[in-house]
Design an enzyme around this catalytic site. Structure first.
Site, PDB file in Angstrom:
ATOM      1  N   ASP A  26       7.069  -2.558   8.501  1.00  0.00           N
ATOM      2  CA  ASP A  26       6.526  -2.790   7.157  1.00  0.00           C
ATOM      3  C   ASP A  26       6.284  -1.471   6.420  1.00  0.00           C
ATOM      4  O   ASP A  26       6.559  -1.353   5.224  1.00  0.00           O
ATOM      5  CB  ASP A  26       5.192  -3.542   7.253  1.00  0.00           C
ATOM      6  CG  ASP A  26       5.338  -4.906   7.889  1.00  0.00           C
ATOM      7  OD1 ASP A  26       6.425  -5.479   7.809  1.00  0.00           O
ATOM      8  OD2 ASP A  26       4.354  -5.387   8.480  1.00  0.00           O
ATOM      9  N   HIS A  44       0.831  -1.205   0.000  1.00  0.00           N
ATOM     10  CA  HIS A  44       0.000   0.000   0.000  1.00  0.00           C
ATOM     11  C   HIS A  44       0.868   1.258   0.000  1.00  0.00           C
ATOM     12  O   HIS A  44       0.676   2.178  -0.796  1.00  0.00           O
ATOM     13  CB  HIS A  44      -0.901   0.019   1.244  1.00  0.00           C
ATOM     14  CG  HIS A  44      -2.001  -0.986   1.234  1.00  0.00           C
ATOM     15  ND1 HIS A  44      -1.775  -2.339   1.272  1.00  0.00           N
ATOM     16  CD2 HIS A  44      -3.357  -0.826   1.231  1.00  0.00           C
ATOM     17  CE1 HIS A  44      -2.929  -2.979   1.277  1.00  0.00           C
ATOM     18  NE2 HIS A  44      -3.909  -2.094   1.253  1.00  0.00           N
ATOM     19  N   HIS A  61      -0.404  -3.825   9.562  1.00  0.00           N
ATOM     20  CA  HIS A  61       1.035  -3.883   9.296  1.00  0.00           C
ATOM     21  C   HIS A  61       1.771  -3.432  10.543  1.00  0.00           C
ATOM     22  O   HIS A  61       1.264  -2.628  11.327  1.00  0.00           O
ATOM     23  CB  HIS A  61       1.433  -2.971   8.126  1.00  0.00           C
ATOM     24  CG  HIS A  61       1.336  -3.620   6.782  1.00  0.00           C
ATOM     25  ND1 HIS A  61       2.079  -4.730   6.437  1.00  0.00           N
ATOM     26  CD2 HIS A  61       0.574  -3.318   5.703  1.00  0.00           C
ATOM     27  CE1 HIS A  61       1.789  -5.074   5.193  1.00  0.00           C
ATOM     28  NE2 HIS A  61       0.865  -4.244   4.725  1.00  0.00           N
TER      29      HIS A  61
END
Length: 291
Positions: free
Chosen positions: A256, A212, A252
Site C-alpha cells: 500500500d 497518507h 497498511h
C-alpha cells in the site's frame, strides 16, 4: 546531386571533430565519424529508414556487436540491473510457495517493525500520541495543497489529489482486504487503531493504496516545482516516519505504501497533462476567435 558533391559532403562530415560534450559522454571518435558519414550519405541519398532504423530492412539486433553490448553495460547499467532483476524474480515466482489461508499475510514491513508494534501495543498512550502527530501531518498536506489553489492560483496539486483519492476509493472498494488480526501464534500482526487517526474517530482507512503517503508525495512534488527545497525535504522525512508508523500499527501493508508513492507521482503527472491540454484548447479557441 552528382557523385562529386556527395563525396565532398561525406568528406566534410568525416573531418568534422566531435564536440566536447560528445567526448565527455564517452562517445568514441571513430564511431562518431562512421555514424555521421553514414547518416550524411543516407540523408543526401534520400533513403528512408524503416524497421526500427535499419535501412536495409534487417532486424535491428542483427547489427549488434560486442562493442555495442559493452557500451550498453557501461552507459545503461540501470536497465541492465532491472533485466537481471527480471530473471531473478522469474525464478522466485516459479519456486515460491504461496502463503496458506490458515496463516496471516507475509509482509516484510510487518517483520521489520515488530519491535515498534510491540511498543505501541503495550503503550496505548504513545500510540495515540503518534496517531495525533500523523493526523497533524495529514492536515499539513491538505492545507498546503489547498493553499496552492486558493491562494496561489495553481490548481495542479489539488487536481492531483482529487484524481488520487477518487481512484483510491475505486480500487479500495474493488478489493477489500481484512484488517490484520492478532492471531494467537502471530500477536505482532494485530491492527492498532486509535481515535486520533485520520479520519478522526477510529474510522477504518485500511484501503489500497495509502492516501497518507500519496498526498505527501503530491505536496512534495509541488514544492520542488516551486523550488521550496527545505519544505520538500521536510515532507519527505515526515512521510518516511509516517510510513514506519503505519507499518508498526499495521495500518497498511508494505505494498500500500509503495504504490502510494507511485500513485502520487502518477497523478501529479496526469494533472500536469490535464492542465497542458486545457491550456492548448484555450489557446486554440482564442486563435479561432481572433481569426
Amino acid at each position: 546531386m552528382n557523385g562529386a558533391t556527395l563525396t565532398q559532403c561525406s568528406s566534410a562530415v568525416l573531418h568534422r571533430r566531435p564536440s566536447n560534450k560528445l567526448a565527455a559522454n564517452g562517445v568514441n571518435g571513430d564511431s562518431y565519424y562512421r555514424a555521421a558519414a553514414k547518416g550524411a550519405v543516407e540523408i543526401i541519398g534520400g533513403k528512408k529508414m524503416g524497421n526500427g532504423g535499419s535501412g536495409n530492412g534487417r532486424a535491428s539486433f542483427l547489427s549488434w556487436t560486442l562493442q555495442d553490448a559493452v557500451y550498453v553495460a557501461r552507459h545503461h547499467w540501470i536497465p541492465c540491473v532491472f533485466a537481471m532483476g527480471l530473471l531473478f524474480f522469474m525464478g522466485v515466482e516459479y519456486t515460491l510457495r504461496m502463503v496458506p489461508d490458515s496463516s496471516p499475510p507475509f509482509d516484510l514491513g510487518f517483520i521489520a517493525t515488530r519491535p515498534l508494534h510491540r511498543l505501541l501495543s503495550s503503550s496505548p498512550q504513545l500510540n495515540t500520541l503518534f496517531a495525533a502527530l500523523n493526523t497533524a501531518f495529514v492536515g499539513m498536506q491538505t492545507a498546503y495543497i489547498l493553499w496552492t489553489w486558493l491562494i496561489e492560483g495553481r490548481p495542479r496539486a489539488t487536481i492531483s489529489a482529487l484524481f488520487m483519492f477518487t481512484f483510491r476509493g475505486i480500487l479500495g472498494y474493488s478489493t477489500q482486504l481484512p484488517l490484520p488480526q492478532p492471531l494467537v501464534a502471530h500477536r505482532s500482526q494485530g491492527f492498532l487503531g486509535s481515535g486520533m487517526d485520520f479520519p478522526v474517530g477510529n474510522v477504518s482507512f485500511f484501503l489500497f493504496y495509502s492516501g497518507h503517503v500519496a498526498g505527501s508525495v503530491i505536496a512534495s512534488l509541488d514544492m520542488r516545482r516551486m523550488h521550496r527545497w527545505e519544505m520538500a525535504w521536510l515532507f519527505d522525512v515526515l512521510n518516511v516516519l509516517q510510513a514506519v508508523r503505519l507499518l508498526g500499527t499495521r495500518g497498511h501493508y508494505t505494498i500500500d505504501l509503495a504504490v502510494g508513492v507511485g500513485a502520487g507521482i502518477l497523478f501529479d503527472s496526469l494533472a500536469g497533462k490535464y492542465e497542458q491540454s486545457k491550456s492548448k484548447m484555450g489557446s486554440a479557441a482564442k486563435e479561432s476567435l481572433l481569426s
